[in-house]
Scaffold this motif. Sequence first.
Motif, mmCIF file in Angstrom:
data_model
loop_
_atom_site.group_PDB
_atom_site.id
_atom_site.type_symbol
_atom_site.label_atom_id
_atom_site.label_comp_id
_atom_site.label_asym_id
_atom_site.label_seq_id
_atom_site.Cartn_x
_atom_site.Cartn_y
_atom_site.Cartn_z
ATOM 1 N N ASP A 48 0.825 -1.208 0.000
ATOM 2 C CA ASP A 48 0.000 0.000 0.000
ATOM 3 C C ASP A 48 0.868 1.272 0.000
ATOM 4 O O ASP A 48 0.609 2.209 0.750
ATOM 5 C CB ASP A 48 -0.944 -0.036 1.219
ATOM 6 N N LEU A 49 1.904 1.286 -0.828
ATOM 7 C CA LEU A 49 2.787 2.457 -0.897
ATOM 8 C C LEU A 49 2.065 3.606 -1.604
ATOM 9 O O LEU A 49 1.599 3.463 -2.726
ATOM 10 C CB LEU A 49 4.066 2.111 -1.667
ATOM 11 N N PHE A 50 1.985 4.739 -0.924
ATOM 12 C CA PHE A 50 1.241 5.888 -1.446
ATOM 13 C C PHE A 50 2.167 7.052 -1.798
ATOM 14 O O PHE A 50 2.054 7.666 -2.841
ATOM 15 C CB PHE A 50 0.200 6.337 -0.413
ATOM 16 N N SER A 51 3.101 7.358 -0.894
ATOM 17 C CA SER A 51 4.029 8.451 -1.183
ATOM 18 C C SER A 51 5.411 8.084 -0.657
ATOM 19 O O SER A 51 5.531 7.370 0.332
ATOM 20 C CB SER A 51 3.560 9.763 -0.539
ATOM 21 N N ILE A 52 6.441 8.556 -1.351
ATOM 22 C CA ILE A 52 7.796 8.191 -0.958
ATOM 23 C C ILE A 52 8.745 9.372 -1.163
ATOM 24 O O ILE A 52 9.393 9.494 -2.189
ATOM 25 C CB ILE A 52 8.236 6.891 -1.667
ATOM 26 N N PRO A 53 8.800 10.270 -0.176
ATOM 27 C CA PRO A 53 9.799 11.338 -0.224
ATOM 28 C C PRO A 53 11.116 10.818 0.352
ATOM 29 O O PRO A 53 11.108 10.075 1.337
ATOM 30 C CB PRO A 53 9.222 12.422 0.685
ATOM 31 N N PHE A 54 12.230 11.188 -0.269
ATOM 32 C CA PHE A 54 13.513 10.760 0.279
ATOM 33 C C PHE A 54 14.608 11.757 -0.052
ATOM 34 O O PHE A 54 14.456 12.603 -0.920
ATOM 35 C CB PHE A 54 13.887 9.347 -0.200
ATOM 36 N N GLN A 75 2.586 4.329 -10.390
ATOM 37 C CA GLN A 75 1.369 4.680 -11.120
ATOM 38 C C GLN A 75 0.298 3.615 -10.925
ATOM 39 O O GLN A 75 -0.880 3.922 -10.965
ATOM 40 C CB GLN A 75 1.682 4.869 -12.605
ATOM 41 N N GLY A 76 0.731 2.367 -10.720
ATOM 42 C CA GLY A 76 -0.217 1.291 -10.413
ATOM 43 C C GLY A 76 -1.399 1.299 -11.353
ATOM 44 O O GLY A 76 -2.526 1.447 -10.943
ATOM 45 N N VAL A 105 -5.839 4.244 -3.472
ATOM 46 C CA VAL A 105 -5.106 3.303 -2.624
ATOM 47 C C VAL A 105 -3.658 3.267 -3.094
ATOM 48 O O VAL A 105 -3.341 3.711 -4.195
ATOM 49 C CB VAL A 105 -5.714 1.881 -2.694
ATOM 50 N N GLY A 106 -2.794 2.747 -2.251
ATOM 51 C CA GLY A 106 -1.387 2.641 -2.622
ATOM 52 C C GLY A 106 -1.136 1.436 -3.510
ATOM 53 O O GLY A 106 -2.061 0.693 -3.854
ATOM 54 N N VAL A 107 0.115 1.248 -3.888
ATOM 55 C CA VAL A 107 0.493 0.091 -4.695
ATOM 56 C C VAL A 107 1.333 -0.864 -3.837
ATOM 57 O O VAL A 107 2.023 -0.440 -2.914
ATOM 58 C CB VAL A 107 1.284 0.492 -5.962
ATOM 59 N N SER A 108 1.253 -2.147 -4.157
ATOM 60 C CA SER A 108 1.973 -3.153 -3.390
ATOM 61 C C SER A 108 2.834 -3.985 -4.317
ATOM 62 O O SER A 108 2.544 -4.105 -5.506
ATOM 63 C CB SER A 108 0.981 -4.065 -2.656
ATOM 64 N N LYS A 136 5.015 6.541 3.061
ATOM 65 C CA LYS A 136 3.732 6.422 3.766
ATOM 66 C C LYS A 136 2.773 5.570 2.941
ATOM 67 O O LYS A 136 2.847 5.549 1.712
ATOM 68 C CB LYS A 136 3.096 7.817 3.935
ATOM 69 N N ASP A 137 1.852 4.928 3.656
ATOM 70 C CA ASP A 137 0.800 4.204 2.940
ATOM 71 C C ASP A 137 -0.429 5.109 2.770
ATOM 72 O O ASP A 137 -0.394 6.282 3.158
ATOM 73 C CB ASP A 137 0.468 2.884 3.651
ATOM 74 N N SER A 138 -1.486 4.556 2.204
ATOM 75 C CA SER A 138 -2.655 5.408 1.908
ATOM 76 C C SER A 138 -3.380 5.854 3.175
ATOM 77 O O SER A 138 -4.217 6.742 3.128
ATOM 78 C CB SER A 138 -3.619 4.682 0.964
ATOM 79 N N GLN A 139 -3.066 5.245 4.315
ATOM 80 C CA GLN A 139 -3.624 5.701 5.608
ATOM 81 C C GLN A 139 -2.674 6.692 6.285
ATOM 82 O O GLN A 139 -2.844 7.004 7.457
ATOM 83 C CB GLN A 139 -3.824 4.497 6.547
ATOM 84 N N GLN A 140 -1.619 7.102 5.560
ATOM 85 C CA GLN A 140 -0.597 8.023 6.074
ATOM 86 C C GLN A 140 0.223 7.421 7.220
ATOM 87 O O GLN A 140 0.761 8.137 8.059
ATOM 88 C CB GLN A 140 -1.211 9.371 6.514
ATOM 89 N N LYS A 141 0.300 6.078 7.247
ATOM 90 C CA LYS A 141 1.179 5.426 8.224
ATOM 91 C C LYS A 141 2.551 5.249 7.583
ATOM 92 O O LYS A 141 2.659 5.001 6.382
ATOM 93 C CB LYS A 141 0.633 4.043 8.587
#
Length: 156
Positions: A48-54, A75-76, A105-108, A136-141
Motif C-alpha cells: 500500500d505504498l502511497f508516497s515516498i519522499p527521500f 502509477q499502479g 489506494v497505494g500500490v503493493s 507512507k501508505d494510503s492511511q498516512q502510516k
Amino acid sequence: NSPMAGAPAAANAAQGGQSAQMRFEPRNLSLKVGQQSTIGVVVDNVNDLFSIPFLLQYNPAVISVEEVQHGGFLQGGNQEIAIVQRVDKEHGQAIISATRQPNTVGVSGTGTIMGIVVKAIAPGTSNLSIVQVNAKDSQQKLIPLVTSEATLQVQP
C-alpha cells in the motif's frame, strides 16, 4: 464503513515475510567523464505504498543529478504521479518525492519508482545513498524501508 476497517490486517501482512526495501539498480556503475546514465530506484515488498519522499546524497565533485524520470510502479495502472525534486548540486543532495493522487489506494509489490539521470563530471568515486526516507501508505502510516546504496566509478 469506518476508514480504519481492514487496516490492522494490512499492517500484519506487511510484517510477514521479507522486509520492504529500497535500492538502486544497478548497484555498481562505471562511467566516463561526460557520460550520462539512468539509475533505477527500486522498492521491494512494499504494501500500500502511497508516497515516498527521500533524500539522496552523492559526491557533487564526481557526479551530478540531471533529472528524475517516472519509473511506472507507483502509477499502479494509469494514475498520474506527482514527482517533486529539489537538487542541490553544490552540496550533492537531492530531495525527491513521488506521490499518488489523493483518495487512491497505494500500490503493493516490487517495482521501479523512478529513474535518476546522473552525469559523470570528474574522475573519482561517488556513492549514491538514500539518507532519509519517509514512505507512507494510503492511511498516512509510515512504511519502514531498508535502504542500500549504489557506487559509481568515474573514469577520465
